[in-house]
Design a protein around this motif. Structure first.
Motif, short mmCIF file in Angstrom:
data_model
loop_
_atom_site.label_atom_id
_atom_site.label_comp_id
_atom_site.label_asym_id
_atom_site.label_seq_id
_atom_site.Cartn_x
_atom_site.Cartn_y
_atom_site.Cartn_z
N ARG A 198 0.90 -1.33 0.08
CA ARG A 198 0.09 0.09 0.06
C ARG A 198 0.85 1.38 -0.05
O ARG A 198 0.49 2.27 -0.75
CB ARG A 198 -0.87 -0.11 1.10
N ARG A 212 3.53 5.94 -13.76
CA ARG A 212 2.86 5.59 -14.93
C ARG A 212 2.71 6.98 -15.63
O ARG A 212 2.29 7.04 -16.97
CB ARG A 212 1.56 4.81 -14.58
N LYS A 213 2.62 8.01 -14.86
CA LYS A 213 2.18 9.20 -15.53
C LYS A 213 3.48 10.07 -16.01
O LYS A 213 3.44 10.79 -16.92
CB LYS A 213 1.45 10.05 -14.61
N LEU A 247 4.17 4.05 -7.55
CA LEU A 247 3.84 3.43 -8.81
C LEU A 247 2.70 4.20 -9.74
O LEU A 247 3.06 4.34 -11.05
CB LEU A 247 3.73 1.93 -8.65
N THR A 248 2.00 4.65 -9.31
CA THR A 248 1.00 5.53 -9.95
C THR A 248 1.72 6.68 -10.46
O THR A 248 1.42 7.09 -11.82
CB THR A 248 -0.04 6.00 -9.03
N ALA A 249 2.52 7.54 -9.88
CA ALA A 249 3.33 8.56 -10.40
C ALA A 249 4.15 8.29 -11.46
O ALA A 249 4.32 9.07 -12.28
CB ALA A 249 3.97 9.15 -9.19
N MET A 309 2.08 2.21 -3.65
CA MET A 309 1.26 2.49 -4.80
C MET A 309 1.31 3.78 -5.37
O MET A 309 1.17 3.86 -6.55
CB MET A 309 0.01 2.04 -4.21
N PRO A 310 1.18 4.87 -4.48
CA PRO A 310 1.34 6.32 -4.87
C PRO A 310 2.68 6.39 -5.77
O PRO A 310 2.48 7.20 -6.67
CB PRO A 310 1.51 7.06 -3.65
N TRP A 364 8.68 -5.07 -10.12
CA TRP A 364 7.19 -4.87 -9.82
C TRP A 364 6.37 -5.84 -10.76
O TRP A 364 5.52 -6.75 -10.37
CB TRP A 364 6.48 -3.74 -9.75
N LYS A 386 10.21 -0.81 -11.93
CA LYS A 386 9.03 -1.19 -12.72
C LYS A 386 9.26 -2.65 -13.15
O LYS A 386 8.27 -3.55 -13.01
CB LYS A 386 8.89 -0.43 -14.01
N GLN A 412 13.97 3.89 -12.07
CA GLN A 412 12.72 3.72 -12.08
C GLN A 412 12.20 2.64 -12.77
O GLN A 412 11.27 1.69 -12.84
CB GLN A 412 11.80 4.94 -12.57
#
Length: 1048
Positions: free
Chosen positions: A347, A357-358, A353-355, A350-351, A373, A370, A366
């Motif tokens: 948990r 993706r953008k 990994l979300t950042a 996750m922020p 993961w 990736k 990074q």
């Protein structure tokens, strides 16, 4: 001494009383701390509130919901009131919200909260603080910073989630990667003390904070030189605590949750201290960070997460590898233990990994993160699949079936620009889903009848796995039902879009600039093959109807009703697109036919004219007027066809046509000059016969020209008027004295009493009359074509605006601009309609009966059809109301529209009643216009006027009343007995006088019949006008009465 005796007389406390006192003291400290924390949060609420007594104020659930609204940022529905049912409903809402956040609520129930039980209320508030405040802050700390001090935290196990009874193979993951919020917060506090240079040992959230030095060190770390740590040595614990709490509140604006006496005790409350220390961590997170420091923290965090994922992958492989040799139950429990722990630990990352993706450009660290993961998640999926496939027979068949159907149901229906490919792909998916669902009952029976005990009574498949399989079946049954409906809709949607895109692609080919005659015929053949042979129109209409039926079934489902707005909007767009496409198909067919026909006309007349001019130039023969007129007609048709072709053909073909026409027109001009000015010697022995023959030929030429049929347009009328001028000049040049009176008949159908000389005179007069009528008609046609051009320009503008609206949000639609645009379109439509009526009436006159208006009428109809589609689109855009918008704009629009309609009607009536024509067409026009003088137009305006008054300020209502009064006066001027309607009597009297003069003529009976019909029509018009006039007066009197009542 007395006090000493009292102490001796006191009853010593037993161990139970000591524990009870300590528990009460801890509850009081927690109550004060949690109350202060809650009030600090409630101060951020849109309607700030205060908790005075924590155990009492949470009973109705309102303060609890206010707190959750602040910390979650989400609105909470609640019941108003203080009854037990409303309190239970509010508390249930709060607890449901927490459960949806995956927060475990142990022994927390509604009755205990309503009773205000201290342990339950404090436990609930602590759960909220821990999850929404402390864990959220601790999760943002870098993994590497956590791991760097992992060994030093080994002794801190008071809040550790490690279970000593956990299976051995999952212990590595727990001990290496499990880091609770308490440990993370404690580690951060240690780092801050080290950063401040303070040699303080912080081992827990109890006695380590009693001296107050830790609080002061954190303050000095966050704000260097804010406090003097040297002065702490000469102060007591409570003095240091007071200094720390006071400085934090005044300088850092951190709410004071604790008091010195809450901490300086033998056993401080760790939850209260954690709650307070978390506010210092929140302050540090809010401090501005330099870009370099931010980048360094990010890099450090990325490396820490990568290392964690790599070790997690190794732990997964080791745990599953050891379990492979065991029973299915052992493998299942090993996997579930790992997944549960992994999900808890992932948990915080996750922020991050979300950042990522953008982020368009990833760093090397990074990229490695990736990849790590993806490896872990991929292996988890693989082992999950293997657990389904390794089920004991016959359940392994059920597992195989589940692995087939779940990806089908889980596949997202992505938007695609290749509509035909998407329709085919979804059609295949739908077929596969239906075939898999046919097997569902068989596999369900297998699962239900599976014997889960072996011959020794041991469990073959864990009950958790059996329950999981059953849940998956239940979910599949519901999901497949709705997913199938969605697939059917998407397949039908893409099929319709594919058809529309296919025909639009063809239309772009068919509507391009054309080439030679052969290439246009190929396009015409292509149109025939695509549209007629393939029955395209029928297929498109059938596909559209099928889509509407499927969409109706889709939106009728309660679970899918959320998509109704999008689907209805799409259906409107499909209707619009299909209508435009079908109209374009018809228009293209007409254009291609006209282009081919123009090529035929051009080729035929060009070859004939070129050959004829060549022979005329070489043979130098005399040409009669009849022959010249025939070739003039061919020449006009050639130029008309050539000009049209130059407009619609490509640059190369247009240039070639232009050169050919220029060359031929120069030859024609030379021929006309030679024919007009050449003096032909006539034989002396029979001058009368030659003159008479020339006159008869000229009569023949004039007769053909005066009855020549052609489509009405400005260019054709100008050409015709020019030819009439030339003809009139030739006729006037004839010397009538050289033509003797003769009894020979004219070749044309004139009265037999007339001779050639009289016929020439009458044709000259008739030519002048037709020329004047054509000149008048030219003005009307020019007005009509200008109006059509304006309307076509408006349609293009409106179409662009409507297309731009599809990319806007609802609230961005400018209603006022759309209203003005629609009003402009209606005004252009009215102008075209008026001009068209005038042209048609003028073209029906006796002298111009040979002219054809079919081409002009076709153009008007085509423009009107396109106009209706555009109006429909604009009105549909107007139907979407903005939330909270009023209807004042609609009322104003209806008022202006009804006012313009009434004004236009009165103007038409005045113009018609002022005319002195007595033809049957004009009488019919009078009747058609005046039969509309029912109360509809007037009622519409009066109603709109009343509505306008209701929304208009009192100081502006006089202006509305002034407009109404002006229109009433105009109406009275038309329809009252003294108004324009009385002019009808003058018309009838004039007709009676004409009839009396024609009494001796054979046409008297016809005129008398027309006069009787006009009198009957006039009586009907008077009755209608009288009815409307009386209605107008009644409404006017009622308005005056209501105004008087309003005044008094």
């Amino acid at each position: 001494m007395a006090s000493g005796r009292e102490e001796e007389e006191q009853i010593p406390l037993d161990i139970d009383n000591v524990h009870l006192l300590l528990q009460v003291e801890q509850e009081q400290i927690q109550k004060r701390t949690f109350t202060n924390w809650i009030n600090a949060q409630l101060g951020k609420h849109r309607t700030p509130t205060v908790v005075l007594d924590l155990f009492t104020d949470v009973r109705d659930g309102n303060r609890l919901l206010d707190l959750l609204e602040v910390i979650s940022g989400q609105p909470m529905s609640r019941e108003r009131g203080r009854s037990i049912f409303q309190c239970r409903a509010n508390i249930e809402t709060a607890l449901t919200f927490l459960r949806r956040k995956s927060i475990k609520l142990v022994n927390i129930n509604i009755p205990d909260i309503i009773e205000g039980k201290p342990s339950i209320v404090l436990g609930l508030i602590w759960t909220i603080i821990l999850h929404f405040h402390i864990e959220e802050l601790a999760s943002s700390l870098a993994f590497s910073s956590r791991q760097s001090s992992m060994e030093s935290l080994a002794s801190i196990d008071s809040c550790s989630t490690i279970d000593s009874s956990s299976p051995r193979r999952s212990g590595t993951l727990h001990t290496k990667f499990k880091l609770s919020a308490k440990k993370a917060l404690l580690l951060w506090a240690r780092e801050q003390c080290h950063k401040a240079g303070a040699n303080i040992s912080i081992k827990d959230f109890k006695s380590s904070w009693r001296s107050g030095l830790a609080f002061l060190a954190i303050l000095n770390s966050l704000r260097p030189n804010l406090v003097d740590l040297q002065k702490t040595k000469g102060r007591t614990n409570r003095e240091n605590l007071e200094e720390a709490f006071r400085t934090a509140e005044h300088e850092l604006k951190i709410p004071r949750l604790l008091e010195p006496e809450d901490v300086d005790i033998s056993d401080p409350d760790d939850k209260s201290i954690m709650t307070y220390v978390a506010q210092f961590l929140q302050y540090s997170k809010d401090l501005p960070v330099s870009e370099e420091e931010m980048q360094g923290n990010l890099t450090q965090k990325v490396k820490g997460v990568t290392s964690w994922l790599t070790q997690a992958e190794q732990e997964l492989e080791g745990s599953i590898g050891e379990a492979d040799k065991e029973s299915y139950e052992e493998k299942f429990h090993a996997f579930q233990t790992f997944v549960t722990t992994f999900n808890e630990q992932k948990r915080p990352i996750m922020p991050l990994l979300t950042a990522m993706r953008k982020t368009t450009q990833l760093t090397e660290d990074q990229v490695r993160l990736k990849e790590a993961w993806n490896k872990v998640t991929s292996k988890i999926r693989e082992y999950k699949v293997s657990l389904d496939l390794d089920l004991p027979s016959p359940l392994n068949g059920v597992g195989v079936w589940l692995q087939k159907i779940e990806p089908v149901l889980g596949e997202e229906i992505a938007e695609s620009q290749d509509h035909e490919e998407a329709a085919g792909r979804i059609r295949d998916t739908l077929h596969l889903l239906k075939s898999l669902m046919e097997e569902m009952d068989v596999h369900w029976q297998t699962l239900q009848n599976f014997p889960n005990k072996d011959e020794n009574g041991a469990t073959r498949v864990p009950q958790e796995k059996m329950d999981e399989l059953k849940r998956r079946f239940t979910s599949l049954r519901v999901t497949a039902k709705y997913h199938g409906i969605k697939l059917e809709y998407q397949e039908s949607k893409y099929s319709v879009q594919a058809l529309i895109c296919a025909v639009n692609s063809k239309l772009n080919t068919w509507k391009t600039k054309y080439g030679t005659k052969e290439s246009v015929k190929l396009l015409q053949l292509d149109w025939h093959d695509f549209i007629e042979k393939q029955s395209f129109v029928t297929r498109l209409e059938a596909a559209t109807e099928k889509l509407k039926l499927i969409a109706s079934n889709y939106t009728s489902r309660t679970a899918l009703v959320a998509d109704s707005q999008y689907i209805n909007k799409f259906l409107k767009q499909v209707d619009c697109d299909s209508s435009v496409s079908l109209e374009s198909i018809r228009n293209v067919k007409a254009i291609l036919s006209r282009v081919v026909s123009s090529w035929d006309t051009y080729t035929e007349n060009y070859n004939f004219l070129q050959q004829w001019l060549k022979e005329a130039q070489t043979q130098m023969q005399i040409h009669t007027a009849e022959i010249t007129s025939d070739w003039s007609t061919r020449h006009a048709r050639l130029n008309e066809a050539g000009n049209f072709l130059m407009e619609v053909t490509n640059e190369q073909t247009s240039s070639q046509l232009s050169e050919e026409l220029k060359k031929l027109n120069r030859q024609w001009a030379d021929f006309i000059k030679r024919t007009t000015f050449e003096i032909i010697p006539l034989p002396c022995e029979s001058p009368r016969k030659t003159n008479k023959t020339a006159a008869i030929n000229m009569i023949d030429e004039a007769t053909q020209m005066l009855h020549e049929r052609f489509d009405i347009s400005t260019s054709s009328l100008r050409t015709y008027i020019k030819r009439l001028e030339d003809l009139k000049r030739k006729l006037e040049a004839v010397d009538l004295d050289f033509i003797p009176q003769s009894s020979e008949k004219s070749p044309v159908e004139f009265p037999p009493v007339k001779n050639v000389k009289d016929t020439l005179s009458e044709i000259t007069d008739k030519c002048s009359g037709i020329q004047q009528d054509c000149q008048c008609l030219l003005g009307h046609v020019d007005t009509l074509e200008s109006s059509l051009a304006s309307l076509e320009l408006w349609e293009s503008e409106a179409r662009d605006i409507f297309n731009s609206l599809n990319t806007k949000q609802k609230g961005q639609v400018d209603k006022k601009s759309l209203q003005l645009l629609i009003a402009r379109g209606k005004e252009f439509e009215r102008q075209v309609e008026t001009a068209q009526e005038i042209v048609l009436v003028a073209a029906k006159s006796r002298s111009l009966h040979h002219l054809q208006a079919s081409g002009l009428q076709s153009r008007v109809n085509a423009v009107n059809d396109t106009l209706q589609v555009t109006m429909t689109n604009l009105n549909s855009a107007m139907e979407t109301k903005e939330p909270g918008s009023s209807s004042e704009a609609d009322i104003k629009l209806r008022f202006e529209s009804s006012k313009q309609k009434l004004q236009a009607y009165i103007t038409d009536v005045v113009a018609l009643l002022s005319e002195k024509h007595t033809s049957e067409e004009r009488v019919a026009k009078h009747e058609e216009t005046l039969t509309r003088s029912e109360t509809d137009i007037l009622e519409e305006f009066l109603e709109a006027s009343e509505n306008m008054k209701q929304i208009t300020p009192s100081n502006q209502q006089q202006e509305v009343e002034k407009i109404s009064k002006c229109l009433r006066e105009q109406w009275e001027a038309c329809f009252s007995p003294k108004g324009s309607l009385g002019q009808a009597d003058d018309h009838l009297q004039a007709m009676k006088g004409i009839c009396e003069k024609l009494a001796a003529d054979t046409s008297y009976s016809v005129a008398k019949t027309q006069l009787t019909e006009c009198e009957q029509r006039k009586e009907e018009i008077e009755q209608r006008a009288r009815h409307v006039y009386e209605n107008l007066l009644t409404r006017h009197n009622e308005q005056q009465s209501s105004e008087k009542r309003h005044v008094f």
